[in-house]
Design a protein around this motif. Structure first.
Motif, short mmCIF file in Angstrom:
data_model
loop_
_atom_site.label_atom_id
_atom_site.label_comp_id
_atom_site.label_asym_id
_atom_site.label_seq_id
_atom_site.Cartn_x
_atom_site.Cartn_y
_atom_site.Cartn_z
N GLY A 85 1.23 -1.11 -0.13
CA GLY A 85 -0.06 -0.36 0.05
C GLY A 85 1.14 1.22 -0.07
N THR A 86 0.29 2.58 0.31
CA THR A 86 0.85 4.03 0.30
C THR A 86 1.32 4.18 1.63
N PRO A 87 2.89 4.46 1.96
CA PRO A 87 3.68 4.54 2.92
C PRO A 87 2.92 6.38 3.06
N ALA A 88 3.08 5.39 4.71
CA ALA A 88 2.46 7.13 5.58
C ALA A 88 1.10 6.90 5.80
N ILE A 89 0.33 6.24 5.82
CA ILE A 89 -0.81 5.62 6.00
C ILE A 89 -0.83 4.71 6.96
N SER A 90 -1.10 5.75 8.28
CA SER A 90 -0.82 4.43 9.20
C SER A 90 0.81 4.14 9.06
N ASP A 91 0.98 4.79 9.53
CA ASP A 91 2.48 4.20 8.75
C ASP A 91 3.86 5.11 9.63
N PRO A 92 4.65 4.87 9.79
CA PRO A 92 6.24 5.34 10.38
C PRO A 92 6.55 6.20 9.21
N GLY A 93 6.44 5.97 8.42
CA GLY A 93 6.79 6.90 6.99
C GLY A 93 6.28 8.48 7.77
N GLU A 94 5.18 8.69 7.96
CA GLU A 94 4.98 10.23 8.58
C GLU A 94 5.68 11.22 9.13
N PRO A 113 -1.38 1.77 -4.49
CA PRO A 113 -3.03 1.19 -3.85
C PRO A 113 -2.38 1.53 -2.13
N SER A 114 -4.02 1.34 -1.92
CA SER A 114 -4.39 1.82 -0.61
C SER A 114 -5.92 1.14 -0.10
N ALA A 115 -5.12 0.00 0.70
CA ALA A 115 -6.48 -0.76 1.25
C ALA A 115 -7.50 -0.54 1.86
N PHE A 116 -7.37 0.75 2.70
CA PHE A 116 -8.93 1.98 2.67
C PHE A 116 -9.35 2.14 1.68
N VAL A 117 -8.45 2.97 0.89
CA VAL A 117 -9.57 3.30 0.06
C VAL A 117 -10.43 2.38 -1.06
N THR A 118 -9.65 1.33 -1.56
CA THR A 118 -9.90 0.18 -2.36
C THR A 118 -11.33 -0.15 -1.64
N ALA A 119 -11.27 -1.03 -0.33
CA ALA A 119 -12.29 -1.19 0.45
C ALA A 119 -13.12 -0.94 0.80
N LEU A 120 -12.93 0.83 0.92
CA LEU A 120 -14.37 1.37 0.21
C LEU A 120 -15.14 1.35 -0.80
N THR A 121 -14.56 1.95 -1.56
CA THR A 121 -15.17 1.62 -3.26
C THR A 121 -16.15 0.38 -3.54
N ILE A 122 -15.19 -0.66 -2.73
CA ILE A 122 -16.28 -2.33 -3.06
C ILE A 122 -17.02 -2.17 -1.74
N SER A 123 -17.34 -1.15 -0.81
CA SER A 123 -17.96 -1.13 0.09
C SER A 123 -19.55 -1.67 0.53
N PHE A 130 -16.46 10.60 4.65
CA PHE A 130 -15.34 9.35 5.32
C PHE A 130 -14.29 9.76 6.59
N CYS A 131 -13.93 8.87 7.23
CA CYS A 131 -12.95 9.30 8.27
C CYS A 131 -12.46 7.44 8.38
N PHE A 132 -10.81 8.43 8.45
CA PHE A 132 -10.16 6.74 8.41
C PHE A 132 -9.45 6.81 9.92
N GLU A 133 -9.98 6.04 10.66
CA GLU A 133 -9.67 5.67 12.11
C GLU A 133 -8.41 4.29 12.48
N ALA A 134 -7.72 3.36 11.20
CA ALA A 134 -6.94 2.48 11.44
C ALA A 134 -6.83 2.04 12.45
N PHE A 135 -6.10 1.01 13.20
CA PHE A 135 -6.41 0.22 14.13
C PHE A 135 -6.49 0.78 15.69
#
Length: 280
Positions: A85-94, A113-123, A130-135
């Protein structure tokens, strides 16, 4: 001239999802900073990329970021990749991106690719807001605080969860937020990709007998605005007018503004509020 940082999104499952630009940059940069070099070497070997790698992850993100920034300041170009996926999204890259900005190092992101965007589009859930809360936090108190904040969140809510924690998370969401529509997405972009469109209650029942497998992205409907407004109205109408005005003054509104807000809440004029305060 100083080098720069390239944020490079890599496939979350299907290797065909990598972009031509990302492949070119991974070959052209001087160094690749990877979350797990043992994992990323498989990707690089698949595309015959021989660029040197170094590790950059959650447990060395502060000190290693300083080292990488020094290298870029000396003219080295670095690509940052994560396991998927995309670095810095819920990731130490930030942290690396932050230090780059503070040091005046140029940063650019290569979309992918980004998992949360991919999931949102098929959900099947609402996608405009939308809001992304991660873990969710592991700490019990912090977890409860976040869950309480989500009770009144009207946007679609997106969470990540590991398979061995899924059952607990579903129960916590149900107990705090009530029964909501939810999509449980897993194995995204892979052969056995699934999107389980259901409710929290039914998902709990299902996973009582089925063992969760794979990493999950949970996409859940937000709170109903109409219901929240009705609940808020009932709360305000249970107060006397002086109590209602005091409620806002306790939030550091001056008396005039507090009266105005109380009038709006109750659907009456400011004159009515003023008269009630005089009578009190």
């Amino acid at each position: 001239m100083a080098g720069m940082l390239y944020i490079c999104a890599t496939p979350i499952g299907n290797l065909e999802d990598i972009t031509l630009r990302t492949l070119r940059i991974l070959k052209e940069v001087d160094l690749i900073a990877a979350e797990d070099t043992r994992h990323s070497i498989k990707l690089l070997n698949h595309f015959e990329i021989n660029t040197p790698m170094t590790s950059y992850h959650e447990f060395n993100k502060y000190d290693k970021a300083k080292v990488l920034v020094e290298k870029m300041a000396a003219g080295i170009n670095i690509a940052l990749i994560t396991d998927a996926g995309t670095p810095a999204i819920s990731d130490p890259g930030e942290e690396l991106v932050r230090q780059c900005h503070e040091a005046g190092i140029e940063v650019t992101s290569l979309p992918g690719p980004s998992a949360f965007v991919t999931a949102l589009t098929i959900s099947g859930q609402k996608t405009r807001r939308f809001c992304f809360e991660a873990f969710l936090p592991y700490d019990k108190k912090e977890r409860e605080e976040i869950l309480e904040e989500l009770v009144t969140e009207t946007r679609t809510i997106i969470l990540y969860e590991a398979p061995h924690k899924l059952k607990r998370t579903l129960r916590d969401l149900y107990e705090t937020l009530g029964n909501r529509r939810i999509s449980l997405c897993r194995e995204l972009t892979k052969k056995h990709e699934t999107n389980f469109y259901t409710t929290l209650e039914d998902a709990i029942v299902y996973y009582d007998t089925e063992e969760p497998r794979g990493e999950f992205v949970l996409v859940m409907e937000g709170a109903d605005r109409t219901v929240l407004k009705e609940e808020e109205m009932r709360k305000f109408l249970s107060m006397s007018i002086p109590e209602h005005v005091a409620y806002y003054m306790d939030q550091n509104f001056d008396k005039k503004e507090a009266m105005k807000k109380a009038a709006k809440d109750r659907g009456v004029s400011k004159r009515d509020i003023y008269q009630a305060l005089l009578e009190k």
